[in-house]
Design a protein around this motif. Sequence first.
Motif, PDB file in Angstrom:
ATOM      1  N   THR A 168       4.130  16.981   0.935  1.00  0.00           N
ATOM      2  CA  THR A 168       2.681  17.144   0.750  1.00  0.00           C
ATOM      3  C   THR A 168       2.032  15.765   0.837  1.00  0.00           C
ATOM      4  OG1 THR A 168       3.143  18.933  -0.804  1.00  0.00           O
ATOM      5  CG2 THR A 168       0.905  18.025  -0.839  1.00  0.00           C
ATOM      6  N   ILE A 169       0.902  15.668   1.544  1.00  0.00           N
ATOM      7  CA  ILE A 169       0.242  14.356   1.665  1.00  0.00           C
ATOM      8  C   ILE A 169      -1.207  14.453   1.198  1.00  0.00           C
ATOM      9  CG2 ILE A 169      -0.488  12.525   3.251  1.00  0.00           C
ATOM     10  CD1 ILE A 169       1.906  13.175   5.027  1.00  0.00           C
ATOM     11  N   TYR A 170      -1.604  13.517   0.343  1.00  0.00           N
ATOM     12  CA  TYR A 170      -3.009  13.322  -0.004  1.00  0.00           C
ATOM     13  C   TYR A 170      -3.433  12.040   0.721  1.00  0.00           C
ATOM     14  CZ  TYR A 170      -3.083  16.947  -3.591  1.00  0.00           C
ATOM     15  OH  TYR A 170      -3.048  18.159  -4.244  1.00  0.00           O
ATOM     16  N   HIS A 171      -4.187  12.232   1.800  1.00  0.00           N
ATOM     17  CA  HIS A 171      -4.548  11.071   2.636  1.00  0.00           C
ATOM     18  C   HIS A 171      -5.956  10.601   2.236  1.00  0.00           C
ATOM     19  CE1 HIS A 171      -5.122   8.352   5.823  1.00  0.00           C
ATOM     20  NE2 HIS A 171      -5.924   9.117   6.538  1.00  0.00           N
ATOM     21  N   LEU A 172      -6.000   9.530   1.439  1.00  0.00           N
ATOM     22  CA  LEU A 172      -7.269   9.108   0.826  1.00  0.00           C
ATOM     23  C   LEU A 172      -7.840   7.828   1.422  1.00  0.00           C
ATOM     24  CD1 LEU A 172      -6.384   9.786  -2.932  1.00  0.00           C
ATOM     25  CD2 LEU A 172      -7.339  11.369  -1.248  1.00  0.00           C
ATOM     26  N   VAL A 173      -7.132   7.236   2.363  1.00  0.00           N
ATOM     27  CA  VAL A 173      -7.633   5.978   2.949  1.00  0.00           C
ATOM     28  C   VAL A 173      -8.940   6.223   3.685  1.00  0.00           C
ATOM     29  CG1 VAL A 173      -7.222   4.256   4.745  1.00  0.00           C
ATOM     30  CG2 VAL A 173      -5.361   4.949   3.244  1.00  0.00           C
ATOM     31  N   ALA A 174      -9.941   5.405   3.398  1.00  0.00           N
ATOM     32  CA  ALA A 174     -11.186   5.429   4.191  1.00  0.00           C
ATOM     33  C   ALA A 174     -11.991   4.181   3.882  1.00  0.00           C
ATOM     34  CB  ALA A 174     -12.024   6.666   3.868  1.00  0.00           C
ATOM     35  N   ILE A 175     -12.807   3.778   4.838  1.00  0.00           N
ATOM     36  CA  ILE A 175     -13.851   2.793   4.562  1.00  0.00           C
ATOM     37  C   ILE A 175     -15.089   3.623   4.247  1.00  0.00           C
ATOM     38  CG2 ILE A 175     -15.211   0.870   5.471  1.00  0.00           C
ATOM     39  CD1 ILE A 175     -12.203   0.244   5.252  1.00  0.00           C
ATOM     40  N   LEU A 176     -15.670   3.427   3.067  1.00  0.00           N
ATOM     41  CA  LEU A 176     -16.746   4.301   2.600  1.00  0.00           C
ATOM     42  C   LEU A 176     -18.091   3.968   3.266  1.00  0.00           C
ATOM     43  CD1 LEU A 176     -15.874   4.805  -1.172  1.00  0.00           C
ATOM     44  CD2 LEU A 176     -14.853   5.812   0.830  1.00  0.00           C
ATOM     45  N   SER A 177     -19.106   4.755   2.901  1.00  0.00           N
ATOM     46  CA  SER A 177     -20.367   4.756   3.662  1.00  0.00           C
ATOM     47  C   SER A 177     -21.035   3.395   3.790  1.00  0.00           C
ATOM     48  CB  SER A 177     -21.347   5.736   3.011  1.00  0.00           C
ATOM     49  OG  SER A 177     -21.543   5.411   1.646  1.00  0.00           O
ATOM     50  N   ALA A 178     -21.287   2.717   2.667  1.00  0.00           N
ATOM     51  CA  ALA A 178     -22.048   1.467   2.729  1.00  0.00           C
ATOM     52  C   ALA A 178     -21.216   0.368   3.374  1.00  0.00           C
ATOM     53  CB  ALA A 178     -22.497   1.069   1.328  1.00  0.00           C
TER      54      ALA A 178
ATOM     55  N   THR B 275     -11.693   3.701 -12.857  1.00  0.00           N
ATOM     56  CA  THR B 275     -11.496   3.063 -11.560  1.00  0.00           C
ATOM     57  C   THR B 275     -12.857   2.826 -10.919  1.00  0.00           C
ATOM     58  OG1 THR B 275     -11.209   5.299 -10.747  1.00  0.00           O
ATOM     59  CG2 THR B 275      -9.218   4.001 -11.075  1.00  0.00           C
ATOM     60  N   LEU B 276     -13.024   1.675 -10.309  1.00  0.00           N
ATOM     61  CA  LEU B 276     -14.335   1.321  -9.763  1.00  0.00           C
ATOM     62  C   LEU B 276     -14.534   1.918  -8.383  1.00  0.00           C
ATOM     63  CD1 LEU B 276     -14.559  -2.386 -10.921  1.00  0.00           C
ATOM     64  CD2 LEU B 276     -15.835  -0.415 -11.806  1.00  0.00           C
ATOM     65  N   PRO B 277     -15.798   2.196  -8.006  1.00  0.00           N
ATOM     66  CA  PRO B 277     -16.047   2.773  -6.688  1.00  0.00           C
ATOM     67  C   PRO B 277     -15.826   1.743  -5.572  1.00  0.00           C
ATOM     68  CG  PRO B 277     -18.118   2.329  -7.812  1.00  0.00           C
ATOM     69  CD  PRO B 277     -17.025   2.009  -8.783  1.00  0.00           C
ATOM     70  N   GLY B 278     -15.614   2.267  -4.368  1.00  0.00           N
ATOM     71  CA  GLY B 278     -15.160   1.403  -3.271  1.00  0.00           C
ATOM     72  C   GLY B 278     -16.186   1.147  -2.186  1.00  0.00           C
ATOM     73  N   GLY B 279     -17.481   1.033  -2.530  1.00  0.00           N
ATOM     74  CA  GLY B 279     -18.459   0.658  -1.509  1.00  0.00           C
ATOM     75  C   GLY B 279     -19.187   1.837  -0.905  1.00  0.00           C
ATOM     76  N   GLY B 280     -19.576   2.804  -1.739  1.00  0.00           N
ATOM     77  CA  GLY B 280     -20.317   3.964  -1.265  1.00  0.00           C
ATOM     78  C   GLY B 280     -21.788   3.880  -1.654  1.00  0.00           C
ATOM     79  N   THR B 281     -22.564   4.893  -1.236  1.00  0.00           N
ATOM     80  CA  THR B 281     -24.013   4.890  -1.460  1.00  0.00           C
ATOM     81  C   THR B 281     -24.378   5.421  -2.839  1.00  0.00           C
ATOM     82  OG1 THR B 281     -24.241   5.153   0.911  1.00  0.00           O
ATOM     83  CG2 THR B 281     -26.176   5.711  -0.378  1.00  0.00           C
ATOM     84  N   THR B 282     -23.430   6.094  -3.489  1.00  0.00           N
ATOM     85  CA  THR B 282     -23.695   6.635  -4.829  1.00  0.00           C
ATOM     86  C   THR B 282     -23.132   5.731  -5.934  1.00  0.00           C
ATOM     87  OG1 THR B 282     -21.727   7.986  -4.534  1.00  0.00           O
ATOM     88  CG2 THR B 282     -23.836   9.051  -4.096  1.00  0.00           C
ATOM     89  N   ASP B 283     -22.647   4.555  -5.570  1.00  0.00           N
ATOM     90  CA  ASP B 283     -22.017   3.647  -6.559  1.00  0.00           C
ATOM     91  C   ASP B 283     -22.982   3.229  -7.665  1.00  0.00           C
ATOM     92  OD1 ASP B 283     -19.999   3.750  -4.716  1.00  0.00           O
ATOM     93  OD2 ASP B 283     -19.851   1.595  -4.390  1.00  0.00           O
ATOM     94  N   TYR B 284     -24.306   3.363  -7.419  1.00  0.00           N
ATOM     95  CA  TYR B 284     -25.269   2.895  -8.409  1.00  0.00           C
ATOM     96  C   TYR B 284     -25.066   3.579  -9.766  1.00  0.00           C
ATOM     97  CZ  TYR B 284     -28.235   7.008  -8.829  1.00  0.00           C
ATOM     98  OH  TYR B 284     -28.686   8.254  -9.149  1.00  0.00           O
ATOM     99  N   VAL B 285     -24.614   4.840  -9.756  1.00  0.00           N
ATOM    100  CA  VAL B 285     -24.451   5.582 -11.014  1.00  0.00           C
ATOM    101  C   VAL B 285     -23.476   4.839 -11.923  1.00  0.00           C
ATOM    102  CG1 VAL B 285     -23.702   7.749 -12.070  1.00  0.00           C
ATOM    103  CG2 VAL B 285     -24.936   7.796  -9.917  1.00  0.00           C
ATOM    104  N   ILE B 286     -22.336   4.514 -11.374  1.00  0.00           N
ATOM    105  CA  ILE B 286     -21.301   3.838 -12.175  1.00  0.00           C
ATOM    106  C   ILE B 286     -21.771   2.439 -12.557  1.00  0.00           C
ATOM    107  CG2 ILE B 286     -18.897   3.064 -12.189  1.00  0.00           C
ATOM    108  CD1 ILE B 286     -18.342   5.342 -10.190  1.00  0.00           C
ATOM    109  N   GLU B 287     -22.439   1.773 -11.612  1.00  0.00           N
ATOM    110  CA  GLU B 287     -22.928   0.414 -11.909  1.00  0.00           C
ATOM    111  C   GLU B 287     -23.942   0.444 -13.056  1.00  0.00           C
ATOM    112  OE1 GLU B 287     -22.432  -1.126  -7.273  1.00  0.00           O
ATOM    113  OE2 GLU B 287     -24.426  -1.095  -8.172  1.00  0.00           O
ATOM    114  N   MET B 288     -24.876   1.426 -13.026  1.00  0.00           N
ATOM    115  CA  MET B 288     -25.894   1.492 -14.085  1.00  0.00           C
ATOM    116  C   MET B 288     -25.240   1.848 -15.434  1.00  0.00           C
ATOM    117  SD  MET B 288     -29.513   3.598 -14.381  1.00  0.00           S
ATOM    118  CE  MET B 288     -30.041   3.531 -12.685  1.00  0.00           C
ATOM    119  N   LEU B 289     -24.298   2.789 -15.403  1.00  0.00           N
ATOM    120  CA  LEU B 289     -23.615   3.171 -16.640  1.00  0.00           C
ATOM    121  C   LEU B 289     -22.828   1.992 -17.225  1.00  0.00           C
ATOM    122  CD1 LEU B 289     -22.391   6.690 -15.504  1.00  0.00           C
ATOM    123  CD2 LEU B 289     -23.965   6.260 -17.396  1.00  0.00           C
TER     124      LEU B 289
END
Length: 304
Positions: free
Chosen positions: A66-76, A173-187
């Motif tokens: 079984t493979i969970y393929h999670l590698v990606a460069i995120l949106s921003a 775990t910190l977010p990896g450069g997406g457009t919704t990262d502001y939520v975690i940053e503000m919290l």
Amino acid sequence: MEKILITGALGQLGQEFINYFSNKGVFVLATDVKDPPKDLPCLFEFADVLNKNRVDLLVKKHKINTIYHLVAILSANGEKNPYNSWKINMESFQNIIEISINNKIQKVFWPSSIAVFGTESNLDLVSQNPSMNPETIYGVSKLAGEKLASYYFGKFGLDIRSLRYPGIISTKTLPGGGTTDYVIEMLNSAKNKSDYTCFLNKKTRLPMMYIDDAVNAAIMLMSAERKNLSISTSYNVTGFSVTPAELENKIKSRGFNIKVKYEPDFRQEIANSWPKEVDDSISHKDWGWSCDFGFERTLNKVLN
Ligand SMILES: NC(=O)c1ccc[n+]([C@@H]2O[C@H](COP(=O)([O-])OP(=O)(O)OC[C@H]3O[C@@H](n4cnc5c(N)ncnc54)[C@H](O)[C@@H]3O)[C@@H](O)[C@H]2O)c1
């Protein structure tokens, strides 16, 4: 018995999947291109997913099924170097597909994103299959990946399962450069008593999901009987939708004295092409999906 390979395992989602499976006693091989923390609770091997032979060797060596393929460069981050983003997102997925077919992998989990939609969709409430015109290289690669998933299922019977995740909220775990990262940053700013400058405007409504729901949704989808799945591209899922101003107000109402400034940058344009709300009724119907964490419950988890 499941023997799981996770690629991009040291990212925001990967570390949560590692913990989930390790707690259940399931064999996990974590792979990434950065050094693992000392307390990682599973086996780790360094592997660049663009190196097909290396990943193939690891699949054979550890008898992965079984493979969970999670590698990606995120949106921003993707917009900073679209060529590289396409290469990492698509070449890696092609490699995983080829390796999976050659090694008779039983199931592949590959996350898509709400970035697939675009302004031709009804962004007030996106349905499962509207007209799509993604406006970031990330969204373009995710939509192409969805089509590949459907193609390889139809032609080769490769069982790829996929969710269109909204913004994922986690604090371990910190977010990896997406457009919704502001939520975690503000919290995190609220918890650290520091001021925060938000890169989206106050009124930008976007769908979100608490990390436990994100993991649970994947597990539910991966456990469903294939015959019940009417979608072979990727399923809509959501938790709740929120704006930066609503988040700021809720944080303040819980006694945190945070100062927030709003200085939208290039990520505002990305957010403008993303949905405000997501219709995930087909996921409810096909595999029994429903989220456990709304906005309040997510804040209870994150702020307490
Ligand atoms: N986090 C979210 O809000 C969100 C939302 C929608 C979809 N997704 C999707 O979920 C998946 C996981 O996202 P995430 O937030 O954990 O991402 P992340 O950026 O936090 O983690 C990605 C990991 O991949 C690794 N990586 C990068 N290039 C690699 C390579 N060539 N070989 C091996 N490893 C490499 C990185 O080192 C990193 O640890 C992605 O497919 C992403 O598109 C995430």
